[in-house]
Design a protein around this motif. Structure first.
Motif, PDB file in Angstrom:
ATOM      1  N   ASN A  29       0.485   4.137  -3.596  1.00 21.00           N
ATOM      2  CA  ASN A  29      -0.498   3.388  -2.301  1.00 21.00           C
ATOM      3  C   ASN A  29       0.067   3.682  -0.891  1.00 21.00           C
ATOM      4  O   ASN A  29      -0.701   3.506  -0.174  1.00 21.00           O
ATOM      5  CB  ASN A  29      -0.634   2.162  -2.719  1.00 21.00           C
TER       6      ASN A  29
ATOM      7  N   THR B  80      -7.424   4.158  -7.765  1.00 21.21           N
ATOM      8  CA  THR B  80      -7.217   2.661  -8.266  1.00 21.21           C
ATOM      9  C   THR B  80      -7.862   2.514  -9.738  1.00 21.21           C
ATOM     10  O   THR B  80      -8.956   3.128  -9.964  1.00 21.21           O
ATOM     11  CB  THR B  80      -8.463   2.151  -7.168  1.00 21.21           C
TER      12      THR B  80
ATOM     13  N   SER C 170      -0.386   4.880 -10.542  1.00 15.48           N
ATOM     14  CA  SER C 170      -1.112   3.821  -9.902  1.00 15.48           C
ATOM     15  C   SER C 170      -1.295   2.589 -10.730  1.00 15.48           C
ATOM     16  O   SER C 170      -1.814   1.771 -10.344  1.00 15.48           O
ATOM     17  CB  SER C 170      -2.352   4.349  -9.472  1.00 15.48           C
TER      18      SER C 170
ATOM     19  N   ALA D 270      -5.973   6.023  -4.601  1.00 18.40           N
ATOM     20  CA  ALA D 270      -4.972   4.953  -4.261  1.00 18.40           C
ATOM     21  C   ALA D 270      -4.395   5.104  -2.882  1.00 18.40           C
ATOM     22  O   ALA D 270      -4.165   4.099  -2.404  1.00 18.40           O
ATOM     23  CB  ALA D 270      -3.623   5.156  -5.252  1.00 18.40           C
TER      24      ALA D 270
END
Length: 628
Positions: free
Chosen positions: A77, A331, A219, A432
């Motif tokens: 991220n 995600t 992730s 992400a």
């Protein structure tokens, strides 16, 4: 404090009943009814067997500042992986040495001539940490009637600063001549799951492919890395016969039938009904198998290395959590069915249950043939004899002498043409690391069509041109010398000093799907659908999906965008083996010729071309397709 699920995961393996026999780790995954050895079906490959190693979260290497991970505090991220300065500087090189040979194997019981690296199908695993360098020495030892050139492409790698290591013959290098060796060296700038494959004509269709795992920050968390799960269609013929078929196929199969897959494989294995073939065939060749641990979260790295098939993957009765598409962490989101086009990868996490005796099927299918009855056609071409494959997943105390009895709850309607011949909706997938879609400085429009050319061969066109490579004069090497006057069939699009290009592809006429793959980049997927793009709609413009391969639906459109920060010559092509053979490819010349001219080419590039020229001058090279 331990959770109930973690306590069960500890206790249940100790409670295996006598009827279940030894714990799973002490038994072979090869089903006892299998009639062929692993050596007969898959050579020296260990995928799908008890000896297939589970992967660690990373492999040996330096840990910056004493961090728990080789990539330090970088996460999926918080780090832009496309900035070279953000790639971990490990200082590590992973070395591999392969020999490409021709052999005979029977992955599904049907004996076939195959091309393999180090005697294995699927081929050897490349494993590295994010930021490592990878060096692969490839020796071409093809002999006899199968003697020809070869090259290896490292699918999804950016090759920043090393565009000559991309492995595309006639584009970035001359083919490796028989008896010669080429050493590839490139960096793992991205991380996740990918694959390598022969890019000389359609060689990979007969076995010249294998998995790649680059460890990096996920992730979502998982406990067990099951490793590569390679998925493919399979053809009972040699690739050059199949390539000839695609050019001259007719509805009556006179003189050629279109290539229709005979089977499906999971990690290179399946059984084929021998009563349906006149070829040498052994029944019950065996299937791949996998192991789950009670209560744990398992990462599976799905890879579609098919020739043509859109593959639908599921596990009977289980939800699948998607954490990455191609080399892009996303995600996490849940689904019960993953769609993979040729060249695509999807990493999933599967939560194991708490019944240590459970056994369940993993399954893939390509659905019914695209030549079936109206309203019952699928997205790919097959004979209809064996359009799916299963692989048992056994828990610790499951009886592996018995196959699972699970069934799929997926409706067969979800495999049908045309609504299912594309990837999942773009709004399901969020990278992400967020990257906004910029305003492009250039736009390219490509009309994708198929038709018969003047010689009577069926070919694919992009803007009314079909691509054809020249093995003796790679485009990148010519551009490096300052040459810019390329032939029409070279399909070179000079993007000059532009910083961002938007590419709009529209498929019309022949209703086929096209998994479009770009070399040297991940592309932002701005829009896709049927018909034509409205010119304005962008899905999630603040953070559109990114990946290196994406489907164009039958008679549909795809809008992508890339930043032009990687000098080189990069193919953009359909990854259906038959379609690229028939010329569905363009080359993007990125940056000005003067910038390309500044690239310092390793001596091996010219030496490989001299070796190829010496061999091809005394040997007829029957280039029957585009060359890629």
């Amino acid at each position: 404090m331990h959770s109930l699920s973690s306590l069960l995961a500890i206790v249940l393996p100790l409670a295996c009943s006598a009827s279940a026999g030894l714990p799973l780790h002490g038994r072979s995954f090869q089903h006892p009814k299998a009639s062929l050895s692993q050596r007969s079906t898959n050579g020296l490959s260990k995928l799908g067997t008890a000896d297939a190693p589970k992967l660690a979260k990373f492999i040996d290497g330096p840990h910056p500042g004493g961090s728990a991970f080789p990539w330090g505090d970088k996460t999926a991220n918080n780090t832009n992986p496309y900035e070279v300065k953000n790639v971990p500087f490990t200082g590590v090189t992973r070395y591999y040495a392969w020999t490409v040979t021709n052999t005979t194997l029977a992955p599904d019981g049907v004996e076939l001539p195959m091309l393999v690296a180090n005697g294995a199908f699927p081929g050897p695993l490349i494993e590295a940490n994010w930021g490592d360098w990878i060096e692969v020495s490839v020796t071409n030892d093809l002999t006899g009637e199968y003697q020809e050139g070869t090259s290896i492409h490292w699918h999804g790698f950016l090759q920043t600063g090393t565009p000559y290591m991309d492995g595309t013959p006639g584009v970035t290098q001359c083919p490796i001549a028989p008896g010669k060796t080429f050493t590839y060296r490139f960096r793992a700038e991205l991380y996740g799951t990918s694959w390598w494959h022969g890019h000389y004509s359609a060689q990979y269709v007969n076995g010249l492919s294998g998995p790649i795992v680059i460890h990096g920050p996920p992730s979502d968390e998982y406990d067990v890395d099951v490793g590569p799960v390679m998925l493919s269609d399979w053809f009972h013929d040699y690739y050059d016969n199949l390539v000839m078929d695609i050019f001259y196929a007719t509805e009556t199969c006179d003189p050629h039938c279109p290539p229709m897959s005979n089977n499906m494989l999971i990690n290179g294995k399946n059984s084929y009904p021998c009563n349906t073939t006149s070829l040498t065939c052994t029944p019950n060749a065996g299937t791949a198998s996998f192991k789950f641990e009670t209560g744990k979260r398992h990462r599976l790295r799905l890879i579609n290395h098919a020739a043509e098939a859109i593959i639908f993957f599921s596990i009977d009765g289980y939800e699948l959590t998607v954490i990455a598409n191609d080399f892009v962490p996303v995600t996490p989101y849940q689904t019960d069915l993953v769609t993979l086009a040729v060249g695509q990868r999807t990493d999933i996490i599967v939560q194991a249950r708490n019944n240590s005796k459970e056994a369940v099927y993993m399954r893939i299918t390509e659905g019914p043939s695209g030549l079936g009855p109206t309203g019952e056609t699928g997205c790919s071409l097959n004979t209809g004899v064996s359009v799916s494959a299963v692989a048992p997943i056994y828990y610790e105390c499951a009886d592996t002498s018995v196959l699972p009895n699970t069934t799929s709850s997926i409706s067969p309607s979800r495999y049908l043409f045309p609504s299912n011949c594309g990837n999942q909706a773009l709004n399901l997938t969020t990278p992400a690391y967020a990257m906004v879609a910029k305003e492009p400085t250039a736009t390219l429009n490509f009309l994708m069509t198929g038709n018969y050319n003047a010689t009577g061969a069926f070919v694919w066109y992009m803007n009314n041109v079909t691509y054809y490579t020249d093995y003796n004069d790679p485009t990148l090497l010519e551009a490096n010398l300052g040459y810019t006057n390329f032939t029409r069939n070279s399909q070179v699009y000079n993007l000059g000093t532009n910083s961002t290009v938007r590419i709009v592809m529209t498929s019309v006429g022949f209703p086929a799907s096209h998994p479009m793959h770009i070399h040297g980049h991940n592309m932002q997927i701005l829009a896709e659908g049927t018909g034509s793009w409205d010119g304005t709609t962008i899905v999630n413009p603040s953070n559109p999906q990114r990946r290196d391969t994406q489907l164009v639906r039958p008679n549909g459109y795809l809008v992508i965008q890339i930043d032009l920060n990687n000098p080189g010559v990069w193919p953009l092509h359909c990854h259906v083996a038959w379609h690229i053979s028939e010329g569905m490819n363009v080359l993007l010349l990125e940056q000005t010729p003067s910038v390309i001219a500044e690239l310092e080419m390793p001596y091996i590039m010219a030496e490989t071309c001299r070796d190829w020229s010496a061999w091809s001058n005394k040997t007829v090279v029957p280039q029957i397709d585009s060359g890629l």
